[in-house]
Design an enzyme around this catalytic site. Sequence first.
Site, PDB file in Angstrom:
ATOM      1  N   TYR A  86       7.427   4.221   5.707  1.00 24.31           N
ATOM      2  CA  TYR A  86       6.053   4.543   6.111  1.00 24.31           C
ATOM      3  C   TYR A  86       5.437   3.565   7.111  1.00 24.31           C
ATOM      4  CZ  TYR A  86       5.161   1.216   2.272  1.00 24.31           C
ATOM      5  OH  TYR A  86       5.179   0.114   1.437  1.00 24.31           O
ATOM      6  N   ARG A 104       1.362  -7.735   3.810  1.00 27.36           N
ATOM      7  CA  ARG A 104       2.469  -7.733   2.856  1.00 27.36           C
ATOM      8  C   ARG A 104       3.761  -7.552   3.635  1.00 27.36           C
ATOM      9  NH1 ARG A 104       4.619  -3.147   1.000  1.00 27.36           N
ATOM     10  NH2 ARG A 104       2.716  -1.934   1.071  1.00 27.36           N
ATOM     11  N   HIS A 128       5.929  -3.064  -1.559  1.00 27.99           N
ATOM     12  CA  HIS A 128       4.833  -3.109  -2.529  1.00 27.99           C
ATOM     13  C   HIS A 128       5.343  -3.651  -3.855  1.00 27.99           C
ATOM     14  CE1 HIS A 128       1.289  -1.967  -4.801  1.00 27.99           C
ATOM     15  NE2 HIS A 128       2.059  -1.290  -5.632  1.00 27.99           N
TER      16      HIS A 128
END
Length: 402
Positions: free
Chosen positions: A308, A295, A299
């Site tokens: 992160y 990805r 998200h």
Amino acid sequence: MSVESTAARKATAKKAAATPAKKTAAKKTAKKSPPRKPAVAGQDPGLIQLLTAEGIRVAHPDYDPYVADITPEELRGLYRDMVLTRRFDAEATALQRQGELGLWASLLGQEAAQIGSGRATRADDYVFPTYREHGVAWCRGVDPANLLGMFRGVNNGGWDPNSNNFHLYTIVIGAQTLHATGYAMGVAKDGADSAVIAYFGDGASSQGDVAESFTFAAVYNAPVVFFCQNNQWAISEPTEKQTRVPLYQRAQGYGFPGVRVDGNDVLACLAVTKWALERARRGEGPTLVEAYTYRMGAHTTSDDPTKYRADEEREAWEARDPILRLRAHLEASNHADEGFFAELEAESESLGRRVREAVRAMPDPDRFAIFEHAYADGHALVDEERAQFAAYQASFADEEGV
């Protein structure tokens, strides 16, 4: 998503390193999200690949037959599908940033997994998506503008699932695998030779619903393909915190085959999904396909992936961009010229404008529709709530008249 540039982040990190205490904190943060090397052919013997990251066609004895007859026109079609899907996705992201949508889940980087698998389905197959399968929806003939109604808050899904054999988007993580398994069991009882495919992510693979789906599908030999798009991150949780073994190997414990395919290779995704669907139609039961992809974006538009994961990891995967990979193959094989790419660019811009105009023209829903169809014969409590809501709405009209 943060708009801070990579250069700005590096400058901030360099400044923080000047203070010992901050340097220690930076080291601790780095340990939480170390750059990870993506699996590539040669490093992972279980990874099925037909196109390298450089667009070079490589042979595979088991899956070559499923794309052996693919024509240059069909290859250009796959490329067109991926480009237009990415353009639609980019427009939807922009519309959310402009306040036209409440939320959007981008598929950036996962185009090959979706287009390859989507084009492997037949018209009579049935698809159960999550909320990110915009490319599969495109392959099933769903108007891209219809995907946006739910995210704009004007409907609960903008299409009839039975018109395209493409179910409504499912927000509950992993629930659609149960729906797909049940539907597939029904297909088997009806004696049909169609198949079912259920899409889910690496995070959903930890859900109990998925485990139950695997159990029922295996025991009842359901004609279903479980297509897991492993994009490496379940929001901010990396795959290594989801499983101790590669995801495709989980199928062994349930008694059906699992395969891992290069999810950035549209040809490999097409071939592997064709194989799995044909296997299901022959009555040989379920298959788990793990599309190993990434990805590239957030998200959803409410997420900030810079919190992160490391830039180096994203950059490594950008070098394996599925669209650039197929373009390199088309150009090297003389299957597409500059005229084709220019026409496609114009078409993609036209699609973006059409989607933007369609979203802004969507009518507001009937405010009282929420009270309909809750009970077949009506209910006193619903009637009371409807009356309260009507009075609340009327109070605004009174204020405007003052």
